[in-house]
Scaffold this active site. Structure first.
Site, PDB file in Angstrom:
ATOM      1  N   GLY A  85       0.817  -1.207   0.000  1.00 21.61           N
ATOM      2  CA  GLY A  85       0.000   0.000   0.000  1.00 21.61           C
ATOM      3  C   GLY A  85       0.853   1.259   0.000  1.00 21.61           C
ATOM      4  O   GLY A  85       0.522   2.254  -0.657  1.00 21.61           O
ATOM      5  N   THR A  86       1.944   1.221   0.731  1.00 24.74           N
ATOM      6  CA  THR A  86       2.833   2.388   0.789  1.00 24.74           C
ATOM      7  C   THR A  86       3.364   2.716  -0.607  1.00 24.74           C
ATOM      8  O   THR A  86       3.371   3.878  -1.023  1.00 24.74           O
ATOM      9  CB  THR A  86       4.016   2.091   1.750  1.00 24.74           C
ATOM     10  OG1 THR A  86       3.480   1.819   3.045  1.00 24.74           O
ATOM     11  CG2 THR A  86       4.984   3.259   1.816  1.00 24.74           C
ATOM     12  N   ASN A 168      -7.325   4.627   9.128  1.00 21.41           N
ATOM     13  CA  ASN A 168      -6.827   3.457   9.836  1.00 21.41           C
ATOM     14  C   ASN A 168      -6.909   3.602  11.350  1.00 21.41           C
ATOM     15  O   ASN A 168      -7.130   2.626  12.061  1.00 21.41           O
ATOM     16  CB  ASN A 168      -5.368   3.175   9.437  1.00 21.41           C
ATOM     17  CG  ASN A 168      -4.520   4.419   9.430  1.00 21.41           C
ATOM     18  OD1 ASN A 168      -4.836   5.394   8.745  1.00 21.41           O
ATOM     19  ND2 ASN A 168      -3.452   4.425  10.183  1.00 21.41           N
ATOM     20  N   SER A 216      -3.889  -2.642  -0.422  1.00 22.10           N
ATOM     21  CA  SER A 216      -2.805  -3.465   0.100  1.00 22.10           C
ATOM     22  C   SER A 216      -3.356  -4.832   0.492  1.00 22.10           C
ATOM     23  O   SER A 216      -4.311  -4.922   1.264  1.00 22.10           O
ATOM     24  CB  SER A 216      -2.201  -2.775   1.327  1.00 22.10           C
ATOM     25  OG  SER A 216      -1.278  -3.641   1.941  1.00 22.10           O
ATOM     26  N   GLY A 217      -2.736  -5.893  -0.038  1.00 18.62           N
ATOM     27  CA  GLY A 217      -3.272  -7.248   0.146  1.00 18.62           C
ATOM     28  C   GLY A 217      -3.408  -7.698   1.590  1.00 18.62           C
ATOM     29  O   GLY A 217      -4.375  -8.364   1.953  1.00 18.62           O
ATOM     30  N   HIS A 218      -2.420  -7.318   2.438  1.00 15.69           N
ATOM     31  CA  HIS A 218      -2.425  -7.923   3.784  1.00 15.69           C
ATOM     32  C   HIS A 218      -3.510  -7.362   4.694  1.00 15.69           C
ATOM     33  O   HIS A 218      -3.669  -7.830   5.829  1.00 15.69           O
ATOM     34  CB  HIS A 218      -1.036  -7.839   4.431  1.00 15.69           C
ATOM     35  CG  HIS A 218      -0.599  -6.494   4.913  1.00 15.69           C
ATOM     36  ND1 HIS A 218      -0.544  -6.182   6.251  1.00 15.69           N
ATOM     37  CD2 HIS A 218      -0.182  -5.395   4.264  1.00 15.69           C
ATOM     38  CE1 HIS A 218      -0.082  -4.946   6.402  1.00 15.69           C
ATOM     39  NE2 HIS A 218       0.139  -4.444   5.205  1.00 15.69           N
ATOM     40  N   THR A 254       9.924  -7.394 -12.249  1.00 21.54           N
ATOM     41  CA  THR A 254       9.182  -8.634 -12.507  1.00 21.54           C
ATOM     42  C   THR A 254       8.062  -8.786 -11.483  1.00 21.54           C
ATOM     43  O   THR A 254       8.287  -8.657 -10.282  1.00 21.54           O
ATOM     44  CB  THR A 254      10.139  -9.846 -12.423  1.00 21.54           C
ATOM     45  OG1 THR A 254      11.177  -9.636 -13.388  1.00 21.54           O
ATOM     46  CG2 THR A 254       9.414 -11.149 -12.727  1.00 21.54           C
ATOM     47  N   CYS A 342       2.291   1.752  12.389  1.00 21.98           N
ATOM     48  CA  CYS A 342       3.552   2.497  12.351  1.00 21.98           C
ATOM     49  C   CYS A 342       3.717   3.374  13.584  1.00 21.98           C
ATOM     50  O   CYS A 342       4.818   3.724  13.950  1.00 21.98           O
ATOM     51  CB  CYS A 342       3.610   3.369  11.108  1.00 21.98           C
ATOM     52  SG  CYS A 342       3.000   2.543   9.657  1.00 21.98           S
TER      53      CYS A 342
HETATM   54  N1  PLP Z   1      -2.451   3.394   4.105  1.00 24.16           N
HETATM   55  C1  PLP Z   1      -3.172   3.033   5.171  1.00 24.16           C
HETATM   56  C2  PLP Z   1      -4.443   3.761   5.474  1.00 24.16           C
HETATM   57  C3  PLP Z   1      -2.741   2.011   6.013  1.00 24.16           C
HETATM   58  O1  PLP Z   1      -3.465   1.668   7.079  1.00 24.16           O
HETATM   59  C4  PLP Z   1      -1.527   1.344   5.702  1.00 24.16           C
HETATM   60  C5  PLP Z   1      -1.000   0.289   6.585  1.00 24.16           C
HETATM   61  O2  PLP Z   1      -1.317   0.200   7.749  1.00 24.16           O
HETATM   62  C6  PLP Z   1      -0.829   1.741   4.551  1.00 24.16           C
HETATM   63  C7  PLP Z   1      -1.312   2.766   3.783  1.00 24.16           C
HETATM   64  C8  PLP Z   1       0.444   1.067   4.162  1.00 24.16           C
HETATM   65  O3  PLP Z   1       0.180  -0.210   3.604  1.00 24.16           O
HETATM   66  P1  PLP Z   1       1.359  -1.302   3.549  1.00 24.16           P
HETATM   67  O4  PLP Z   1       1.496  -1.846   4.925  1.00 24.16           O
HETATM   68  O5  PLP Z   1       0.876  -2.326   2.573  1.00 24.16           O
HETATM   69  O6  PLP Z   1       2.569  -0.605   3.068  1.00 24.16           O
END
Ligand code: PLP
Length: 400
Positions: A85-86, A168, A216-218, A254, A342
């Site tokens: 996601g980042t 989040n 983001s998959g996880h 890739t 984070c």
């Molecule tokens: N954006 C939001 C709102 C999130 O909650 C998170 C992860 O907690 C991210 C971005 C980052 O995603 P990733 O952990 O896949 O880098």
């Protein structure tokens, strides 16, 4: 001989754990893992190659792209697979900003006061090092953006609006479609960080009126380390990772075929389960919120009371320090968080909570409980027994 990982996992094995940190990460669904397995050692070809093994990988990659596109209501070629996601947020923001600056369109970005660091730090870097300017739209006490404020912030040199879909830390869902309408009237691309929304909300990009969307998959039962960026056809994006012409020339490298297959499978499962699972989660979540409010009348719910993610309960608790609370809950077998993954560990109040008008001292007592597929009614009862006891014990220990 035990491997390091085996030793570590035996040390952290504590029997039945009540996992209420699904906003931080989710376990990989067994069906997802099963779909991924053939693409590690059986169909391992590089999808860019020209042979039978490559074709198997390429077919799986393109099938996954079609599946994700169908859920987002977009064309497969508008889907870019990323590493997380980042990265999706970084590519969207930097990619659009640099392309617009290069075309002489301007260097002004609009964002909100309740974004994830993947967005705020990326925009801050553009401002500090590349001559961009930002307008940060304030949020109300529930963490909600007013679309009228976005409209007022638009300038002739605005090149991007980036507003989170669902926060989040506090779970608040933003009025994206209304913001998107304004963005469209002014011809400005709208990016949304939909990382927390992925498994729970409508992702149709036309209904949402968005031009770029990060996933983001996880967060929805796929593995960590795989993401998606939707980029609407016609949006100028300067690639941030250069090399081969992968992903339509927008993201070199890739493709991680097994993880992409897993992401597509997980997104489909999550969206199929959404109506029933959201209802189940919201029922448990509401019981949890009400129970906490009865047992701890000083605890304040953070985020919007109704416009919030169905699995998300968050509070600030006066007289309690979040890390101490999390450690005590952990000892009692309950996995919880204070805000974003984070932020956990930092003794700084969250910017998002401060932006919502929560005093710094109170913001240090943030608690986030996010439910998931494994959460049962018994889990909620256990939390309702344990949490008030821990809070009462801690608040007599800690100076107010
Ligand atoms: N954006 C939001 C709102 C999130 O909650 C998170 C992860 O907690 C991210 C971005 C980052 O995603 P990733 O952990 O896949 O880098």
């Amino acid at each position: 001989m035990e491997t390091g990982i085996a030793v570590l996992s035996s040390r952290v094995s504590v029997g039945r754990v009540i996992y209420l940190d699904h906003a931080a990460s989710t376990p990989v669904d067994a069906r997802v893992l099963e779909a991924m397995m053939p693409f590690f050692a059986e169909h391992y070809g590089n999808p860019s190659g020209i042979h039978v093994q490559a074709r198997a990988s390429a077919q799986a990659l393109e099938q996954s792209r079609r599946e994700v596109a169908e859920i987002l209501g977009c064309k497969p070629k508008e889907i870019v697979f990323t590493s997380c996601g980042t990265e999706s947020d970084n590519l969207a923001i930097r990619g659009v900003a640099f392309a617009a600056a290069q075309a002489g369109k301007g260097r002004h970005i609009i964002t909100s006061a309740c974004e994830h660091h993947a967005v705020t730090h990326t925009i801050a870097q553009l401002c500090e090092n590349f001559g961009f300017q930002q307008t940060v739209i304030p949020v109300d006490r529930w963490g909600m953006v007013d679309p009228a404020d976005v409209k007022r912030a638009i300038r002739s040199d605005t090149v991007l609006i980036s507003i989170i879909y669902a926060n989040n830390e506090v779970g608040t869902i933003q009025p994206l479609a209304a913001i998107g309408e304004i963005a469209r009237e002014h011809g400005i691309p709208l990016h949304t960080d939909a990382v927390q929304a992925g498994g729970y909300l409508d992702l149709n990009v036309d209904r949402l009126n968005v031009d770029l969307l990060s996933l983001s998959g996880h967060k929805f039962y796929a593995p960590k380390g795989v993401g998606v960026l939707f980029v609407r056809a016609g949006i100028a994006l300067l690639p941030q990772q250069t090399g081969g012409g992968h992903e339509g020339g927008r993201r070199a490298g890739t493709e991680n075929v097994p993880y992409i297959v897993g992401l597509a499978k997980a997104l489909k499962l999550a969206q199929d389960m959404r109506p029933t699972e959201n209802e189940r989660l919201a029922r448990l979540r509401d019981h949890l919120i009400q129970g906490i409010q009865v047992a701890l009348p000083d605890a304040q719910l953070t985020g919007h009371p109704t416009q919030r993610l169905p699995h998300h309960a968050s509070f600030v608790i006066p007289g309690v320090e979040a890390n101490a609370l999390l450690m005590h809950l952990d000892l009692a077998g309950i996995c919880a968080a204070s805000g974003s993954a984070c932020n956990t560990g930092a003794a700084e109040p969250s910017d998002v909570l401060l932006a919502m008008g929560i005093p710094p001292q109170l913001a240090l007592g943030a608690l986030r409980l996010t439910l998931g597929r494994s959460t049962t009614a018994e889990d909620i009862e256990t939390v309702l027994e344990v949490l008030p006891t821990v809070v009462r014990r801690l608040s007599t220990l800690q100076p107010r």
